[in-house]
Scaffold this motif. Structure first.
Motif, mmCIF file in Angstrom:
data_model
loop_
_atom_site.group_PDB
_atom_site.id
_atom_site.type_symbol
_atom_site.label_atom_id
_atom_site.label_comp_id
_atom_site.label_asym_id
_atom_site.label_seq_id
_atom_site.Cartn_x
_atom_site.Cartn_y
_atom_site.Cartn_z
ATOM 1 N N MET B 1 0.841 -1.196 0.000
ATOM 2 C CA MET B 1 0.000 0.000 0.000
ATOM 3 C C MET B 1 0.882 1.253 0.000
ATOM 4 S SD MET B 1 -2.614 1.180 2.991
ATOM 5 C CE MET B 1 -3.242 2.854 3.031
ATOM 6 N N LYS B 2 0.556 2.168 -0.896
ATOM 7 C CA LYS B 2 1.338 3.396 -0.980
ATOM 8 C C LYS B 2 1.063 4.263 0.247
ATOM 9 C CE LYS B 2 2.487 7.001 -4.264
ATOM 10 N NZ LYS B 2 2.093 7.721 -5.466
ATOM 11 N N LYS B 3 2.121 4.805 0.807
ATOM 12 C CA LYS B 3 1.941 5.639 2.004
ATOM 13 C C LYS B 3 1.385 7.003 1.610
ATOM 14 C CE LYS B 3 5.756 3.577 4.646
ATOM 15 N NZ LYS B 3 6.502 2.854 3.598
ATOM 16 N N PRO B 4 0.521 7.582 2.465
ATOM 17 C CA PRO B 4 -0.031 8.910 2.170
ATOM 18 C C PRO B 4 1.058 9.982 2.136
ATOM 19 C CG PRO B 4 -1.296 7.802 3.868
ATOM 20 C CD PRO B 4 -0.049 6.998 3.667
ATOM 21 N N ILE B 5 0.684 11.110 1.558
ATOM 22 C CA ILE B 5 1.614 12.225 1.345
ATOM 23 C C ILE B 5 1.496 13.239 2.488
ATOM 24 C CG2 ILE B 5 2.056 14.218 -0.174
ATOM 25 C CD1 ILE B 5 2.946 11.522 -1.340
ATOM 26 N N ILE B 6 2.622 13.823 2.849
ATOM 27 C CA ILE B 6 2.645 14.970 3.757
ATOM 28 C C ILE B 6 3.101 16.177 2.956
ATOM 29 C CG2 ILE B 6 3.824 16.017 5.738
ATOM 30 C CD1 ILE B 6 3.851 13.354 7.080
ATOM 31 N N GLN B 7 2.327 17.242 3.055
ATOM 32 C CA GLN B 7 2.706 18.490 2.392
ATOM 33 C C GLN B 7 3.409 19.378 3.421
ATOM 34 O OE1 GLN B 7 0.715 22.570 0.605
ATOM 35 N NE2 GLN B 7 -0.602 20.775 0.788
ATOM 36 N N GLU B 8 4.656 19.697 3.174
ATOM 37 C CA GLU B 8 5.428 20.523 4.108
ATOM 38 C C GLU B 8 5.696 21.894 3.496
ATOM 39 O OE1 GLU B 8 7.957 17.379 6.806
ATOM 40 O OE2 GLU B 8 8.907 18.194 5.027
ATOM 41 N N ILE B 9 5.348 22.921 4.247
ATOM 42 C CA ILE B 9 5.588 24.291 3.792
ATOM 43 C C ILE B 9 6.591 24.927 4.743
ATOM 44 C CG2 ILE B 9 4.552 26.543 3.294
ATOM 45 C CD1 ILE B 9 2.108 23.864 3.683
ATOM 46 N N ASP B 10 7.764 25.248 4.233
ATOM 47 C CA ASP B 10 8.767 25.960 5.029
ATOM 48 C C ASP B 10 8.402 27.442 4.984
ATOM 49 O OD1 ASP B 10 11.062 27.457 5.796
ATOM 50 O OD2 ASP B 10 12.323 25.718 5.426
ATOM 51 N N VAL B 11 7.892 27.971 6.109
ATOM 52 C CA VAL B 11 7.369 29.340 6.071
ATOM 53 C C VAL B 11 8.487 30.373 5.987
ATOM 54 C CG1 VAL B 11 5.303 28.648 7.341
ATOM 55 C CG2 VAL B 11 7.233 29.631 8.588
ATOM 56 N N SER B 12 9.714 29.977 6.269
ATOM 57 C CA SER B 12 10.817 30.945 6.187
ATOM 58 C C SER B 12 11.273 31.155 4.745
ATOM 59 C CB SER B 12 11.996 30.496 7.060
ATOM 60 O OG SER B 12 12.570 29.327 6.524
ATOM 61 N N THR B 13 11.062 30.141 3.900
ATOM 62 C CA THR B 13 11.497 30.257 2.502
ATOM 63 C C THR B 13 10.334 30.205 1.524
ATOM 64 O OG1 THR B 13 11.735 27.851 2.257
ATOM 65 C CG2 THR B 13 13.664 29.084 3.056
ATOM 66 N N GLY B 14 9.170 29.709 1.975
ATOM 67 C CA GLY B 14 8.033 29.541 1.086
ATOM 68 C C GLY B 14 8.090 28.252 0.277
ATOM 69 N N GLU B 15 9.130 27.457 0.495
ATOM 70 C CA GLU B 15 9.287 26.215 -0.258
ATOM 71 C C GLU B 15 8.240 25.186 0.169
ATOM 72 O OE1 GLU B 15 12.739 22.941 -1.413
ATOM 73 O OE2 GLU B 15 12.953 24.137 0.403
ATOM 74 N N VAL B 16 7.611 24.534 -0.801
ATOM 75 C CA VAL B 16 6.611 23.503 -0.540
ATOM 76 C C VAL B 16 7.139 22.170 -1.049
ATOM 77 C CG1 VAL B 16 4.239 22.739 -0.942
ATOM 78 C CG2 VAL B 16 4.754 25.186 -0.787
ATOM 79 N N VAL B 17 7.135 21.180 -0.171
ATOM 80 C CA VAL B 17 7.619 19.854 -0.537
ATOM 81 C C VAL B 17 6.537 18.838 -0.202
ATOM 82 C CG1 VAL B 17 9.332 18.058 -0.031
ATOM 83 C CG2 VAL B 17 10.026 20.449 -0.152
ATOM 84 N N GLU B 18 6.301 17.910 -1.116
ATOM 85 C CA GLU B 18 5.388 16.798 -0.827
ATOM 86 C C GLU B 18 6.219 15.528 -0.729
ATOM 87 O OE1 GLU B 18 2.105 16.648 -3.544
ATOM 88 O OE2 GLU B 18 1.080 18.268 -2.483
ATOM 89 N N ARG B 19 6.059 14.832 0.376
ATOM 90 C CA ARG B 19 6.844 13.614 0.580
ATOM 91 C C ARG B 19 5.951 12.513 1.150
ATOM 92 N NH1 ARG B 19 7.461 12.645 5.913
ATOM 93 N NH2 ARG B 19 7.426 14.406 7.363
ATOM 94 N N GLU B 20 6.393 11.276 0.962
ATOM 95 C CA GLU B 20 5.685 10.142 1.565
ATOM 96 C C GLU B 20 5.904 10.119 3.061
ATOM 97 O OE1 GLU B 20 6.519 6.177 0.323
ATOM 98 O OE2 GLU B 20 5.205 6.291 -1.414
ATOM 99 N N MET B 21 4.921 9.615 3.788
ATOM 100 C CA MET B 21 5.096 9.449 5.230
ATOM 101 C C MET B 21 6.229 8.487 5.538
ATOM 102 S SD MET B 21 1.255 9.045 6.731
ATOM 103 C CE MET B 21 0.181 10.453 6.892
ATOM 104 N N THR B 22 6.909 8.737 6.636
ATOM 105 C CA THR B 22 7.870 7.757 7.128
ATOM 106 C C THR B 22 7.096 6.569 7.710
ATOM 107 O OG1 THR B 22 7.903 8.704 9.328
ATOM 108 C CG2 THR B 22 9.482 9.599 7.727
ATOM 109 N N LYS B 23 7.789 5.514 8.052
ATOM 110 C CA LYS B 23 7.110 4.356 8.645
ATOM 111 C C LYS B 23 6.432 4.747 9.954
ATOM 112 C CE LYS B 23 7.671 -0.406 10.143
ATOM 113 N NZ LYS B 23 6.803 -0.184 11.297
#
Lengths: 165, 42
Positions: B1-23
């Motif tokens: 089963m594919k792990k769900p995504i976490i959307q991370e927004i670095d508010v200091s840079t505005g960078e948005v990263v989507e990554r899979e959940m860790t175990k």
């Protein structure tokens, strides 16, 4: 004598500024690298779930999954959730979005954090308004906030505001 | 089963990263899925 300012600035006034906003996606929206704010507010607008059935949203601070969140929620009755691993912020479905505002105080201190919230349109339990008043018993300053669903977000807007320390 | 995504927004840079959940995050997610109706509907 200095110039007279009109309108006067009230003592203790707070200036809220928008820090970041995003379209909800995935299972968690995490605002990171937060620094220098005394108060933070998370505004959630029409956050819909992806999968049918009633799903639950929640909030965490600093990705802390320890049992440090205690909430009193008022619906048609009072409910207390003590020492849970997240702050339950309400239900949503694929058609009933979660609308809410959650204000976190003491963000820059090493004491407990007080969280108050208002849900505007969580219609799932027949309530118009729910007021979760919560405590997060973490001692670190707030550097990140996670807004989560136990499904995935189909849509919605999440905006972070702050009052500088 | 594919792990769900976490959307991370670095508010200091505005960078948005989507990554899979860790175990560990996925284990917590599965625990929360089971808890839905027990903890929320009153």
């Amino acid at each position: 004598m200095g110039a007279i300012q009109f309108p006067p600035t009230p003592l203790g006034s707070e200036i809220w500024e928008q820090i970041s906003t995003t379209t909800a996606s995935g299972a968690t929206v995490s605002f990171t690298s937060i620094s220098g704010y005394r108060k933070l507010a998370l505004l959630v607008e029409n956050a819909l779930a992806t999968t049918s059935g009633t799903k639950t949203t929640s909030l965490q601070i600093n990705s802390d999954t320890g049992n440090k969140y205690t909430t009193v929620r008022q619906t048609s009755t009072m409910a207390i959730t003590s020492n849970s691993s997240s702050l339950i912020t309400g239900n949503h479905t694929t058609t009933v979005g979660l609308d809410g505002l959650f204000v976190i105080d003491n963000c820059d201190s090493s004491t407990i954090k007080l969280i108050s919230g208002w849900l505007f349109a969580n219609g799932l339990d027949g309530s118009v308004a729910i007021n979760p008043n919560s405590v997060y018993k973490g001692s670190a300053t707030v550097s990140s906030i996670q807004f989560k669903t136990n499904d995935t977000f189909a849509s919605g807007t999440i905006t972070l505001y702050g009052v500088r320390a | 089963m594919k792990k769900p995504i976490i959307q991370e927004i670095d508010v200091s840079t505005g960078e948005v990263v989507e990554r899979e959940m860790t175990k560990a995050e996925h284990d917590e997610y599965k625990k929360e899925q089971k808890a839905t109706l027990e903890t929320v509907v009153e």
